[in-house]
Write an enzyme that holds these catalytic residues in place. Structure first.
Site, mmCIF file in Angstrom:
data_model
loop_
_atom_site.group_PDB
_atom_site.id
_atom_site.type_symbol
_atom_site.label_atom_id
_atom_site.label_comp_id
_atom_site.label_asym_id
_atom_site.label_seq_id
_atom_site.Cartn_x
_atom_site.Cartn_y
_atom_site.Cartn_z
ATOM 1 N N GLN A 9 0.827 -1.202 0.000
ATOM 2 C CA GLN A 9 0.000 0.000 0.000
ATOM 3 C C GLN A 9 0.865 1.257 0.000
ATOM 4 O O GLN A 9 1.924 1.299 0.621
ATOM 5 C CB GLN A 9 -0.922 -0.001 1.225
ATOM 6 C CG GLN A 9 -2.134 0.893 1.056
ATOM 7 C CD GLN A 9 -3.274 0.476 1.965
ATOM 8 O OE1 GLN A 9 -3.371 -0.664 2.372
ATOM 9 N NE2 GLN A 9 -4.148 1.413 2.277
ATOM 10 N N SER A 94 3.592 -6.654 2.558
ATOM 11 C CA SER A 94 2.256 -6.558 3.131
ATOM 12 C C SER A 94 1.215 -7.088 2.137
ATOM 13 O O SER A 94 1.242 -8.270 1.809
ATOM 14 C CB SER A 94 1.970 -5.113 3.558
ATOM 15 O OG SER A 94 0.780 -5.021 4.314
ATOM 16 N N LEU A 95 0.308 -6.243 1.626
ATOM 17 C CA LEU A 95 -0.681 -6.759 0.674
ATOM 18 C C LEU A 95 -0.008 -7.366 -0.544
ATOM 19 O O LEU A 95 -0.579 -8.248 -1.220
ATOM 20 C CB LEU A 95 -1.655 -5.655 0.247
ATOM 21 C CG LEU A 95 -1.227 -4.699 -0.872
ATOM 22 C CD1 LEU A 95 -1.610 -5.231 -2.246
ATOM 23 C CD2 LEU A 95 -1.822 -3.336 -0.674
ATOM 24 N N ARG A 119 -9.852 -7.711 3.264
ATOM 25 C CA ARG A 119 -8.729 -7.330 4.131
ATOM 26 C C ARG A 119 -8.722 -5.825 4.356
ATOM 27 O O ARG A 119 -8.562 -5.343 5.482
ATOM 28 C CB ARG A 119 -7.414 -7.792 3.505
ATOM 29 C CG ARG A 119 -6.150 -7.564 4.340
ATOM 30 C CD ARG A 119 -4.966 -8.141 3.568
ATOM 31 N NE ARG A 119 -3.708 -8.037 4.284
ATOM 32 C CZ ARG A 119 -2.844 -7.030 4.173
ATOM 33 N NH1 ARG A 119 -3.139 -6.000 3.369
ATOM 34 N NH2 ARG A 119 -1.697 -7.036 4.838
ATOM 35 N N HIS A 203 -0.487 -3.516 10.895
ATOM 36 C CA HIS A 203 0.591 -4.379 11.381
ATOM 37 C C HIS A 203 0.953 -4.110 12.850
ATOM 38 O O HIS A 203 2.126 -3.946 13.196
ATOM 39 C CB HIS A 203 1.829 -4.246 10.482
ATOM 40 C CG HIS A 203 1.579 -4.660 9.079
ATOM 41 N ND1 HIS A 203 1.305 -5.960 8.715
ATOM 42 C CD2 HIS A 203 1.505 -3.931 7.938
ATOM 43 C CE1 HIS A 203 1.092 -6.010 7.415
ATOM 44 N NE2 HIS A 203 1.195 -4.796 6.918
ATOM 45 N N GLN A 252 0.330 -11.975 9.660
ATOM 46 C CA GLN A 252 0.853 -10.756 9.040
ATOM 47 C C GLN A 252 0.001 -9.527 9.365
ATOM 48 O O GLN A 252 0.505 -8.405 9.421
ATOM 49 C CB GLN A 252 0.926 -10.969 7.523
ATOM 50 C CG GLN A 252 1.512 -9.849 6.718
ATOM 51 C CD GLN A 252 0.728 -9.612 5.442
ATOM 52 O OE1 GLN A 252 -0.398 -9.164 5.477
ATOM 53 N NE2 GLN A 252 1.347 -9.946 4.318
#
Length: 311
Positions: A9, A94-95, A119, A203, A252
């Site tokens: 992101q 991440s994503l 998500r 996170h 995660q």
């Protein structure tokens, strides 16, 4: 050895994917399939904005994935390239881990889009707007960032979210604690601390409701073993077993993205070339982590054609 890597992101921008879709039917097919899976005109939002809508977590996450996979799909279809023949590992920030798993065949494209939409919605809903925040600590390594976070917590959540590279670590938690950390940063050796323009504290333990939502969704999703091993964010280690991948994706949501360690581990495993698809964020990070590595960002048709000459 080569790793295909996928951005997270913050790499979204209005206009993303437009030129690629105009140049390749294979890119258009990716964007159309994602639109159909989500039941929304996401690609139109990617092209025309407005930026504030594209930046919404529930839109940004599937959009970034779609752009990355479209870029890869053009390489594969027009260059007659098989991922498993040209990449030894995949990884994502991440994503971007979902993009990497889609690229590697663990999830199909429609499933990946729906998981990322959920998500994004779950992460946004986990913490009321204004209660959480994130900050980038520049000129701080992991050890300094952990010390700053611990000093600032004062009974609240304040923890390292992203260990990006040797000079940039991101912290996440309660807004008041992040504000305290920004005030303490220079005293603990950081050059600068910047509040990030994000809508939720990703996170960190405050994301537990989102982790619970993803555990349910991933439990119902079909996962296949990836074509090549995935270096997962939370362990900075290669995995191929579907159950371990599923567990890692849940961990995660609240856990630290160990990107710096992942790059070093891939380099230790023999990777000397990193190819980023759909963004220009990770390749510069790789160069700061592993200066001797080759790192390129693939965004345009020209980039794809140049890459084909090296594969």
């Amino acid at each position: 050895m080569r790793a295909f890597i996928f951005p997270g992101q913050g790499s979204q921008s209005v206009g993303m994917g437009k030129a690629l879709a105009e140049a390749s039917v294979h890119a258009r097919e990716v964007f159309e399939e994602v639109d159909d899976a989500l039941g929304q005109k996401l690609f139109q939002l990617m092209i025309d904005g407005p930026a504030e809508d594209l930046t919404l977590t529930e839109n940004a996450q599937p959009a970034i994935m779609a752009n990355a996979i479209a870029t890869l799909r053009v390489l594969e279809r027009e260059g007659n390239v098989a991922l498993a023949a040209k990449a030894d590992f995949v990884a994502g920030h991440s994503l971007g881990e979902y993009s990497a798993l889609c690229a590697g065949g663990t999830f199909d494209l429609a499933t990946t889009a729906r998981l990322l939409k959920l998500r994004g919605q779950a992460m946004q809903a986990a913490v009321p707007v204004g209660e959480g925040a994130m900050a980038a600590l520049l000129g701080a390594d992991l050890e300094k960032a952990q010390a700053i976070a611990a000093a600032a917590a004062d009974g609240q959540v304040c923890t390292v979210a992203n260990d990006n590279d040797p000079s940039q670590v991101v912290i996440s938690g309660h807004k008041e604690a992040i504000d305290r950390a920004i005030g303490l940063a220079k005293d603990h050796g950081a050059k600068r601390a910047l509040l990030l323009p994000v809508s939720a504290p990703f996170h960190c333990p405050l994301m537990q409701p989102a982790a619970d939502a993803m555990e349910k969704a991933l439990g119902e999703a079909r996962l296949a073993a990836p074509l090549v091993p995935l270096y997962c964010n939370v362990d900075a280690a290669p995995v191929v077993e579907a159950d371990i991948i599923r567990t890692g994706l849940v961990r995660q949501v609240t856990g630290m993205v160990r990107w710096r360690e992942s790059v070093l581990a891939m380099q230790e495993a023999g990777v000397d070339t990193f190819v980023e698809f759909g963004g220009k964020v990770l390749a510069p990070m790789v160069k700061r982590i592993a200066p001797d590595a080759n790192a390129t960002s693939i965004v345009t048709m020209d980039d794809i054609e140049a890459l084909l000459k090296t594969l």
